[in-house]
Enzyme design. Sequence first.
Site, PDB file in Angstrom:
ATOM      1  N   ILE A 281       0.825  -1.200   0.000  1.00 18.76           N
ATOM      2  CA  ILE A 281       0.000   0.000   0.000  1.00 18.76           C
ATOM      3  C   ILE A 281       0.865   1.258   0.000  1.00 18.76           C
ATOM      4  O   ILE A 281       0.356   2.366   0.168  1.00 18.76           O
ATOM      5  CB  ILE A 281      -1.000   0.022   1.179  1.00 18.76           C
ATOM      6  CG1 ILE A 281      -0.275  -0.099   2.526  1.00 18.76           C
ATOM      7  CG2 ILE A 281      -2.018  -1.095   1.024  1.00 18.76           C
ATOM      8  CD1 ILE A 281      -1.190   0.117   3.734  1.00 18.76           C
TER       9      ILE A 281
ATOM     10  N   GLY B  15       6.389  -0.276   1.276  1.00 18.34           N
ATOM     11  CA  GLY B  15       7.668  -0.833   0.824  1.00 18.34           C
ATOM     12  C   GLY B  15       7.790  -2.332   1.000  1.00 18.34           C
ATOM     13  O   GLY B  15       8.862  -2.835   1.327  1.00 18.34           O
TER      14      GLY B  15
ATOM     15  N   SER C 117      -0.519  -2.374  11.009  1.00 17.23           N
ATOM     16  CA  SER C 117       0.948  -2.210  11.053  1.00 17.23           C
ATOM     17  C   SER C 117       1.651  -3.571  11.104  1.00 17.23           C
ATOM     18  O   SER C 117       2.581  -3.752  11.866  1.00 17.23           O
ATOM     19  CB  SER C 117       1.370  -1.378  12.279  1.00 17.23           C
ATOM     20  OG  SER C 117       0.636  -0.182  12.337  1.00 17.23           O
ATOM     21  N   ARG C 118       1.175  -4.498  10.281  1.00 17.73           N
ATOM     22  CA  ARG C 118       1.664  -5.861  10.500  1.00 17.73           C
ATOM     23  C   ARG C 118       2.504  -6.447   9.373  1.00 17.73           C
ATOM     24  O   ARG C 118       2.974  -7.584   9.499  1.00 17.73           O
ATOM     25  CB  ARG C 118       0.487  -6.766  10.831  1.00 17.73           C
ATOM     26  CG  ARG C 118      -0.222  -7.391   9.660  1.00 17.73           C
ATOM     27  CD  ARG C 118      -1.420  -8.195  10.120  1.00 17.73           C
ATOM     28  NE  ARG C 118      -2.594  -7.340  10.080  1.00 17.73           N
ATOM     29  CZ  ARG C 118      -3.832  -7.781  10.189  1.00 17.73           C
ATOM     30  NH1 ARG C 118      -4.049  -9.057  10.393  1.00 17.73           N
ATOM     31  NH2 ARG C 118      -4.857  -6.966  10.111  1.00 17.73           N
TER      32      ARG C 118
ATOM     33  N   THR D 204       5.587  -5.775   7.822  1.00 19.81           N
ATOM     34  CA  THR D 204       7.020  -6.021   7.973  1.00 19.81           C
ATOM     35  C   THR D 204       7.288  -7.068   9.054  1.00 19.81           C
ATOM     36  O   THR D 204       8.132  -7.942   8.885  1.00 19.81           O
ATOM     37  CB  THR D 204       7.747  -4.702   8.293  1.00 19.81           C
ATOM     38  OG1 THR D 204       7.412  -3.761   7.263  1.00 19.81           O
ATOM     39  CG2 THR D 204       9.250  -4.888   8.302  1.00 19.81           C
TER      40      THR D 204
ATOM     41  N   ALA E 127      11.421  -7.748  13.518  1.00 15.76           N
ATOM     42  CA  ALA E 127      10.859  -6.475  13.055  1.00 15.76           C
ATOM     43  C   ALA E 127       9.431  -6.318  13.559  1.00 15.76           C
ATOM     44  O   ALA E 127       8.709  -7.304  13.714  1.00 15.76           O
ATOM     45  CB  ALA E 127      10.862  -6.437  11.529  1.00 15.76           C
TER      46      ALA E 127
ATOM     47  N   GLY F 179       5.951  -3.263  13.291  1.00 16.06           N
ATOM     48  CA  GLY F 179       5.453  -2.211  12.405  1.00 16.06           C
ATOM     49  C   GLY F 179       5.628  -0.836  13.012  1.00 16.06           C
ATOM     50  O   GLY F 179       6.120  -0.683  14.128  1.00 16.06           O
ATOM     51  N   VAL F 180       5.205   0.182  12.242  1.00 18.20           N
ATOM     52  CA  VAL F 180       5.324   1.549  12.738  1.00 18.20           C
ATOM     53  C   VAL F 180       4.207   2.453  12.204  1.00 18.20           C
ATOM     54  O   VAL F 180       4.014   3.566  12.682  1.00 18.20           O
ATOM     55  CB  VAL F 180       6.710   2.135  12.369  1.00 18.20           C
ATOM     56  CG1 VAL F 180       6.759   2.595  10.912  1.00 18.20           C
ATOM     57  CG2 VAL F 180       7.123   3.266  13.296  1.00 18.20           C
TER      58      VAL F 180
ATOM     59  N   GLU G 223       0.930   2.815  12.328  1.00 19.62           N
ATOM     60  CA  GLU G 223      -0.133   3.416  13.136  1.00 19.62           C
ATOM     61  C   GLU G 223       0.378   4.289  14.280  1.00 19.62           C
ATOM     62  O   GLU G 223      -0.068   5.425  14.425  1.00 19.62           O
ATOM     63  CB  GLU G 223      -1.110   2.334  13.591  1.00 19.62           C
ATOM     64  CG  GLU G 223      -2.002   1.938  12.423  1.00 19.62           C
ATOM     65  CD  GLU G 223      -2.702   0.632  12.600  1.00 19.62           C
ATOM     66  OE1 GLU G 223      -1.986  -0.381  12.740  1.00 19.62           O
ATOM     67  OE2 GLU G 223      -3.940   0.600  12.586  1.00 19.62           O
TER      68      GLU G 223
HETATM   69 MO1  MOS Z   1      -5.362  -0.117   9.213  1.00 19.00          MO
HETATM   70  S1  MOS Z   1      -6.559   1.053  10.235  1.00 19.00           S
HETATM   71  O1  MOS Z   1      -4.051  -0.587   9.977  1.00 19.00           O
HETATM   72  O2  MOS Z   1      -5.786  -0.768   7.866  1.00 19.00           O
END
Ligand code: MOS
Length: 790
Positions: free
Chosen positions: A507, A510, A548-549, A551, A743, A745-746, A748
Amino acid sequence: MSDRTVLTGIVGDTLQPIARNVPAEEPPELPPNAELRVIGKPVNRVDAVPKVTGQARYTYDVRLPGMLYARIVSSTVPHARIKSIDTSAAEAYPGVKAVHILDRVMSIAQLRDPSVEANERYPLVRYNGQPIAAVAAVSMRAAKAAAKLVRIEYERLPHVTSLEAAMRDDAPIVFPGPTEQAATAGGGGATPGLPQKGNLRGPARGGPRGDLQKGFAEADHILEREYRTQVQTHTPMETHGLVADWRDEELTLYASTQYTLSVRDDAASVFGLPKDKIRVISEYTGGGFGAKFGIGNYGALAIHLSRKARAPVRLVLDRREEHVSVGNRPSSIQRVKLGAKRDGSVTALHVESYGTGGAAAGAGVGFCHSAMYPIPNVTTEHYDVFTDAGPCAAFRAPGQVQGIFALEQVLDEMAHAIGMDPLALREKIDTNDTDDARARKAERRIGAQRAGWSQRRPPGADAGPVKRGIGMAQSQWVYIVHGGTTTCEVRIRGDGSVIALCGAQDIGTGTRTVMAQTVAEELGLQVENIDTRIGDTRYPPGPASGGSRVTGSITPAARNAAHLAARDLAARVAPSLGAKPDEIVFRDGRVFVRGRPDRGTTFVEAVRKANFDEIVHRADRREDYEGYRAKFGELHISRHGIGGVQFAQIAVDTETGVVKVERVVAVHDCGRPINPKLIESQIYGGVIQGVSYALYEERHLDPGTGVQLNANIDQYKIVGARETPAIEVHLIEQLGGQSSTDARGVAEPANVATTAAVANAFYNATGKRIRTLPMTPANVLAALRAEERS
Ligand code: MOS
């Protein structure tokens, strides 16, 4: 399983060896980034050139032979029964190939009212702009013209568009019967089975922990405050869109989506197709912030039209439809009561909140109240308020952005009430014995130093009309691991080229690049040597780009697969180097015997000598080494979290009410940072989106008609280059010993704290509180005029 000792903690502080029960097949632990060659380096995106040259093919760009263009017919009233629909004129329009009327409203956090809808021929209209039908034609012009010819006869029902009006006893009722939740939770995670009275559904209780009464009795200071946040609509650069190509043998869907598999699964269930007959392709997605899951009404329409017309159909929403019908961040009214002792310890917190997600549930205000600080006595009570407005959907840290705006501001208010530095108050209360709390402690220290906190002046120190100040707020989010299978495949071909595959989409964060870095690190190559292929359900299953999942889910699978491929190759080349397979090292484009760089060859030469067509290895992302705190379907919640601390410096023009955010210092953790450049880029985006929400964005509905008055990107103001602050990002490297890359996520946490930090800076600048968003000149001037209660 085998017991291993892994290092945990913040790199640069002290790392603690901790025993973990690690599956035997997992590759060895990676050292800190400083000792790695590709992971942790700020390499450019592998697809940067196609993106900036326009070669990248987004769903918007898909053109297929014989493709038709579709337009949606939407409701023009806010609440009604549909008595009849006449499509004859549209069908007769030159160039029209198919017309379809929706027989049900697709979920997207929509609620259904079975008692009413069972008897209805058409879905009830519950907001102005609700999709009803669509037309497919040989040109966009013909589709638009024909869509206008669809005649809909409505029986109007009374409607209500604002939260306040919907809460009155005599308000028109949006869902007359008990509602059932149709599917995906919206903003704050809708709870099924709650009581419902009028337009109010709830309360959904959070906490409850301890004894509120006792907690407030122990407090020296009690503050009662009300905070309000607005509806923020989704405005990704690429609107929602689908190109559907229904053939007898297979349905192919090109989708602008956050989750290719959700598109496939939705289509399979709505159209009764086997999943293996559906292929979803998403080469590039132009942004997605929580609303691009599944097929949606627009996708269902595109597929119906393709089936009827026996041709590919492109249905891409226009900007108005994007604002109105695909989801939004719900509004909130939060009544907060906070008790603290003179020394800053917080004794009790009670939050009563109301939020409207329009014709959908899930307008909660997050989990920060009970989860961020160890407050002994906490209860939250949330009510969803239904209105005749577009449904809410998840939106970058759903609920948490609203909740933290109130929580981090009321803590700031408490700090001032008891004469304590707001940062010192956080030190006092943020004392959980968790690596999250330790990370925030480090982040506060770094941020305070970078932001110049010690030079902070008292509130309202500037004499002139323009007043400057700084404020801080903390961010908190969960570290989510994709709980469906995440699998990567690594192929080493006989010519020495390497391909890495995963079905997940990108999205914009990367995905290709972090996969390439991980595989390159394991094989001793560079990212340019890895050909990454993603965004296709024919590839191994990948995670959703949500929560944020990506990576944290995809890089361990990529490393595990690359590790298997490397060990396979090592076994093939070891004999020719007179070594054992486990002595073979891959580094700097070479394959050699450990400790003897001269005894080796280039990677490509090694592959050629081994003489094979292709080595193919697949591996999964295994569970976190410590297991999970909770599992909700595909959401596996780690025992650890992610977060950050942000400091905002702002200027308030007290004559015009214009607020300018001048500088934001954002200090964040994300486990092991895989690519600091991409992470910085995400944090820039989070801060920008946070500033935009703080200052500008707000959906305006006309109460008489339910029409969104600013459903465009001219009057729906979004932060632009001129209003973007200087953003300074600092990352900490935190090892948790949870997966083969460690790793997290970041995305959110990057936008959770910004608005609250800006609000606290507003107080420091002016000595007045702003408790209503957005900080438009009107709201600012009202806040400046308000008499403070103590
Ligand atoms: Mo979202 S609100 O992590 O698609």
